[in-house]
Design a protein around this motif. Structure first.
Motif: not given
Length: 128
Positions: A4-30
């Motif tokens: 149903a979804f290509s590999r690029n689509d799945r990787v893109s969505e996973q990167i978006r989710r992980e980046l959102a989590d990292l930006l919210m909890f790990e990056v300390k830059d205001p």
């Protein structure tokens, strides 16, 4: 049967989710605290990824903060995801929400203005 979804689509969505989590909890830059990721586009060879973001107020410091954190984010993504190569991250401000709000404002403005009646055309006899 094709997936149903290509590999690029799945990787893109996973990167978006992980980046959102990292930006919210790990990056300390205001500068990058109030950022929303709207989309991620990964190139076909998985070497580059465009990360589209939006924020309540777009400042030059926000773009600089994201670019400065790109190396940290890429290394953390490498630890969280099982990919042979982690794409380089390129941050692009997503103007679609701003354009949509502007169009909505124009539509509301046009609807709220009173309609001007068209002048009636004079009756002319039909020519034969």
């Amino acid at each position: 049967m094709a997936k149903a979804f290509s590999r690029n689509d799945r990787v893109s969505e996973q990167i978006r989710r992980e980046l959102a989590d990292l930006l919210m909890f790990e990056v300390k830059d205001p500068r990058v605290q109030m950022v929303t990721l709207t989309d991620v586009e990964v190139a076909g060879d998985m070497a580059h990824a465009k990360v589209f973001y939006t924020a309540a107020k777009n400042t030059k410091g926000l773009q600089e903060g994201l670019e400065k954190a790109a190396g940290f984010l890429r290394s953390q993504l490498g630890k969280r995801m099982m990919l042979r190569t982690m794409p380089q991250l390129h941050f692009v401000y997503d103007e679609s929400i701003d354009r949509g709000m502007h169009m909505d404002k124009l539509i509301n403005q046009a609807v709220s203005e009173p309609a001007v009646p068209e002048p009636a055309a004079p009756d002319t006899p039909a020519q034969e």
